[in-house]
Write an enzyme that holds these catalytic residues in place. Structure first.
Site, mmCIF file in Angstrom:
data_model
loop_
_atom_site.group_PDB
_atom_site.id
_atom_site.type_symbol
_atom_site.label_atom_id
_atom_site.label_comp_id
_atom_site.label_asym_id
_atom_site.label_seq_id
_atom_site.Cartn_x
_atom_site.Cartn_y
_atom_site.Cartn_z
ATOM 1 N N HIS A 149 0.816 -1.216 0.000
ATOM 2 C CA HIS A 149 0.000 0.000 0.000
ATOM 3 C C HIS A 149 0.855 1.274 0.000
ATOM 4 C CE1 HIS A 149 0.344 -0.097 4.534
ATOM 5 N NE2 HIS A 149 0.307 1.216 4.384
ATOM 6 N N ASP A 179 0.106 -7.513 1.731
ATOM 7 C CA ASP A 179 0.529 -6.113 1.801
ATOM 8 C C ASP A 179 2.043 -5.974 1.825
ATOM 9 O OD1 ASP A 179 0.196 -3.406 1.761
ATOM 10 O OD2 ASP A 179 -0.238 -3.202 3.898
ATOM 11 N N SER A 252 4.794 2.571 7.746
ATOM 12 C CA SER A 252 4.425 1.465 6.874
ATOM 13 C C SER A 252 5.629 0.901 6.137
ATOM 14 C CB SER A 252 3.408 1.935 5.831
ATOM 15 O OG SER A 252 2.119 1.945 6.352
ATOM 16 N N VAL A 309 -13.062 -23.606 -2.304
ATOM 17 C CA VAL A 309 -14.239 -23.826 -1.465
ATOM 18 C C VAL A 309 -14.557 -22.557 -0.681
ATOM 19 C CG1 VAL A 309 -13.977 -26.324 -1.158
ATOM 20 C CG2 VAL A 309 -12.778 -24.762 0.389
#
Length: 508
Positions: A149, A179, A252, A309
């Site tokens: 990000h 991420d 980050s 699934v």
């Protein structure tokens, strides 16, 4: 006269504590204060201690993390990105801020600044978004790790090292599901770098975070590992390490180190009702990052095993009804048509209890274990069906890449008037116990807008835009009609397990 200088009250508190230390020393109590540090105790030099004795105590016991920081800090970088809003501005704002893991109070802490005016005040045609994040070198030739990000949608990437040098970088590959991103700086082969830790940390271990919070590069904070295995709803493979070392916007992609200087996690998100650090941060574990980054370096993308699934956790009620002794496993809501699971004979209502002999704790544990395997792998699934245990052999497929699928279908989108909301639906008349009216949610895309607005398997959509719905086509028609009328959201009446509510679902 009032002193309004910042920190005045802080100094007052420090002064009060100094008075307390003096009073206790006069009373003759304790000559040594134990301060928790990475290597034990730190001695407090008191007036009656000789200078030689104090110096000896200081030399024998480290006062903090200074040696560790000196070792690892040169490998940590500040990451600056530029993005043009004309390309993907709407995606940028929603992906990076408003839709961070589950929206506020969970925040992906990537600092952004936007400007729509030129220096002279004249409006610009394009809005330039500038973001500041963190990262760290993992090799001397310039490979570095950061968050997806941080660099997603980047027009240019620039990194600044601890010595103030600035370099251009290119994005090698990204993995939105964890991420993580790998970037590369060319032209030098002697960068300071750090290594990933091979073993998971223990709860209570020391952790030191280094990064670029609020653009303040080279910031160091310390704390402990608070918990492991955290699921914050940001994706299908959540398995975060929780730390209490203060981290904020701009951290980050930065590293969290153990006391040996190895990376135990990549700082990715914080829990923040206020927008700032309250001591609850989340890191992608080193074991996950190491595997993802290796694949990005080798192929530029990450491929994952795919079972195909829709599953849900086994609840106490489900376990009781099936006669299970433990509340564990993943219950199959529905195998997807043509999926590896369907081809192997997996049925709706089966409970997956083990994969290759390893017990499955819940639905998310199954997703992580399958994703960690290579496409084409043959696996053994232990299932419980109608009270009987069975073992099925499944050859895993490759998890469809959403970005590639979107790119491949882009030309067809203008002809499709039905917005994608990330729901799998079935008529309520075909699902026992749903009441027979409306459509039942049988699957939720964890990356879709419906998931972000709280939709879960088992919810029943009674009407859309004021019109009753009975099957998936009714829902599609209602969404298409709302979109053709220029609406940005449609109101749905939804029946959950215990209540009826209205949900305004975006359809932009």
């Amino acid at each position: 006269m009032t002193n309004d200088k910042p920190g005045h009250h802080l100094y007052a508190r420090i002064f009060s504590r100094r008075r307390l230390v003096l009073l206790t020393s006069v009373a003759g109590i304790a000559a040594i204060v134990a301060l928790g540090g990475p290597t034990g105790y730190t001695h407090l030099s008191l007036p009656w201690m000789s200078s030689a004795r104090a110096a000896d105590a200081q030399s024998q016991h480290s006062a903090g993390f200074a040696d560790l920081v000196a070792k690892v800090k040169p490998a940590v970088i500040s990451v600056r990105v530029e993005m043009d809003e004309t390309s993907d501005a709407s995606d940028l704002s929603s992906d990076k801020e408003e839709n961070s893991p589950s929206g506020p109070p969970f925040e992906k802490f990537f600092q952004q600044h936007g400007s729509d005016e030129a220096p002279g005040g004249m409006p610009q045609r394009h809005e330039l978004i500038i973001g500041a994040g963190s990262g760290f070198f993992i090799s001397p030739d310039g490979y570095a790790v950061t968050n997806d990000h941080v660099v997603d949608h980047a027009r240019s990437v620039q990194v600044t090292t601890d010595d103030g040098a600035t370099y251009k970088a290119k994005v090698i590959g990204t993995d939105p599901k964890t991420d993580l991103a790998l970037i590369k700086v060319d032209g030098k082969s002697s960068f300071a770098y750090v290594n990933f830790e091979d073993h998971a940390p223990r709860v209570g271990d020391w952790v030191v975070a280094v990064g670029n919070p609020f653009g303040l590069g080279g910031t160091v904070t310390a704390g402990i590992v608070s918990a492991q295995g955290r699921d914050i709803g940001s994706g299908p493979y959540d398995n975060y390490i929780q730390i209490d070392a203060p981290i904020n916007k701009g951290n980050s992609g930065g590293p969290a180190f153990d006391i040996n200087g190895n990376v135990i996690g990549v700082n990715t998100a914080i829990y923040s009702p206020s927008g700032g650090s309250i001591g609850i941060g989340f890191d992608v574990p080193a074991q996950t990052a190491k595997a993802v980054i290796a694949e990005l370096k080798d192929k530029g993308v990450v491929t994952r095993g795919w079972l195909g699934v829709q599953v849900q956790p086994v609840t106490t009620g489900i376990a009781d009804s099936l006669g299970m002794k433990k509340v564990e496993g993943a219950m199959v809501d529905e195998p997807q048509n043509g999926s590896p699971a369907a081809k192997a004979g997996v049925h709706s209502g089966d409970v997956v209890t083990a994969l290759n002999g390893t017990p499955i704790k819940d639905s998310r544990d199954l997703s992580r274990k399958v994703a960690a395997l290579a496409p084409g792998s043959s696996v053994k699934l232990d299932i419980l069906r109608n009270g009987e245990s069975k073992t099925l052999t499944v050859t895993l497929g490759e998890l469809p890449n959403r970005k590639q699928a979107d790119a491949g279908n882009r030309e067809a989108r203008p002809d499709s008037r039905s917005p994608h909301i990330g729901l799998r639906l079935a008529p309520a008349t075909e699902v026992a116990g749903s009441g027979g009216k409306g459509v039942v949610v049988t699957g939720v895309d964890p990356e879709g807008s419906a998931a972000e607005h709280g939709f879960q398997s088992g919810d029943v959509i009674v009407d859309v835009g004021g019109k009753a719905v009975g099957d998936a086509s009714d829902v599609r028609n209602a969404l298409s009609e709302a979109k053709s009328q220029g609406k940005h959201a449609v109101l749905m009446r939804v029946k959950t397990a215990d209540t009826m509510k209205f949900v305004a679902l975006p359809i932009g």
